[in-house]
Design an enzyme around this catalytic site. Structure first.
Site, PDB file in Angstrom:
ATOM      1  N   LYS A  48      -0.394  -1.581  -8.221  1.00 49.53           N
ATOM      2  CA  LYS A  48       0.169  -0.628  -8.791  1.00 49.53           C
ATOM      3  C   LYS A  48       1.082   0.042  -8.755  1.00 49.53           C
ATOM      4  O   LYS A  48       1.063   1.004  -9.531  1.00 49.53           O
ATOM      5  CB  LYS A  48      -0.656   0.555  -7.501  1.00 49.53           C
ATOM      6  N   ASP A 108      12.039  -8.751  -6.968  1.00 51.72           N
ATOM      7  CA  ASP A 108      12.990  -8.778  -5.757  1.00 51.72           C
ATOM      8  C   ASP A 108      13.469 -10.660  -5.327  1.00 51.72           C
ATOM      9  O   ASP A 108      14.385 -10.241  -6.479  1.00 51.72           O
ATOM     10  CB  ASP A 108      12.246  -8.167  -4.786  1.00 51.72           C
TER      11      ASP A 108
END
Ligand code: IMP
Ligand code: MG
Length: 184
Positions: A48, A108
């Site tokens: 999302k 990340d």
């Protein structure tokens, strides 16, 4: 008129304000439009987290384009990727022979993106490039080539403008750092 920002109680400080976000997206849109000049794109929004970024970015890309969505979830600890990625929702059309631009909120460790590049690469697109809003270079172990990057960040947990903390705070208009007492 400058936008009035109310700081959410979970936020320690604002890293990137709404104006800076929009300015950078306009630059990225220009760069992408230039690089793919004369070609058609399939923009793949990774749900999302990338929903707001994609909606603003696609309007700054002046190319014939289709938009598709993919939802993935990585299991494990709430603020760290486990590397095990599950497809929750797949693309609705074939990408074979298409120029694919993956639009993601943040890289990340790079585990999620390396998985995505592998499975989409197996579907024989003409090309795949990566566009991320944020990148934490200190954590990346996967050696992924990021073609377009909005902002390089330090290694701290951020939220807002699509990015969530346990599903919340995606609606913040800025990118901010969560207070240490919440981020764990
Ligand atoms: P990676 O697999 O470690 O690169 O993690 C990528 C996914 O973890 C992203 O798509 C985000 O959903 C989530 N993530 C990583 N860092 C953050 C952050 O600082 N804030 C919010 N979500 C993050
Ligand atoms: Mg994500």
């Amino acid at each position: 008129m400058s936008e009035q920002i109310t700081l959410d109680k979970h936020i320690d400080r604002i890293l990137i304000d709404p104006t800076a976000i929009q300015e950078r997206i306009a630059e990225l849109g220009q760069e992408i439009s230039k690089d793919y000049h004369g070609q058609e794109l399939v923009i793949v929004c990774i749900l999302k987290g990338a929903f707001l970024f994609t909606s603003d970015l696609c309007r700054k890309i002046t190319l014939p384009q289709k938009l598709d969505f993919m939802a993935v979830s990585s299991y494990g600890h709430s603020t760290q990727s486990s590397g095990i990625v599950k497809i929750e929702k797949d693309l609705s059309e074939s990408i074979e022979g298409k120029h694919v631009l993956i639009v993601e909120d943040i890289i990340d460790s790079g585990l999620t993106m390396s998985y995505l590049v592998k499975i989409l690469g197996d579907r024989k697109p003409a090309s795949i490039k990566i566009c991320v809003l944020c990148h934490k270079p200190s954590n990346q172990q996967q050696g992924i080539k990021i073609d377009y990057c909005g902002f390089k960040l330090e290694d701290e947990f951020v939220v807002g403008y699509g990015l969530d903390f346990r599903g919340y705070l995606r609606n913040l208009p800025y990118i901010g750092v969560v207070k240490p007492e919440y981020a764990e």
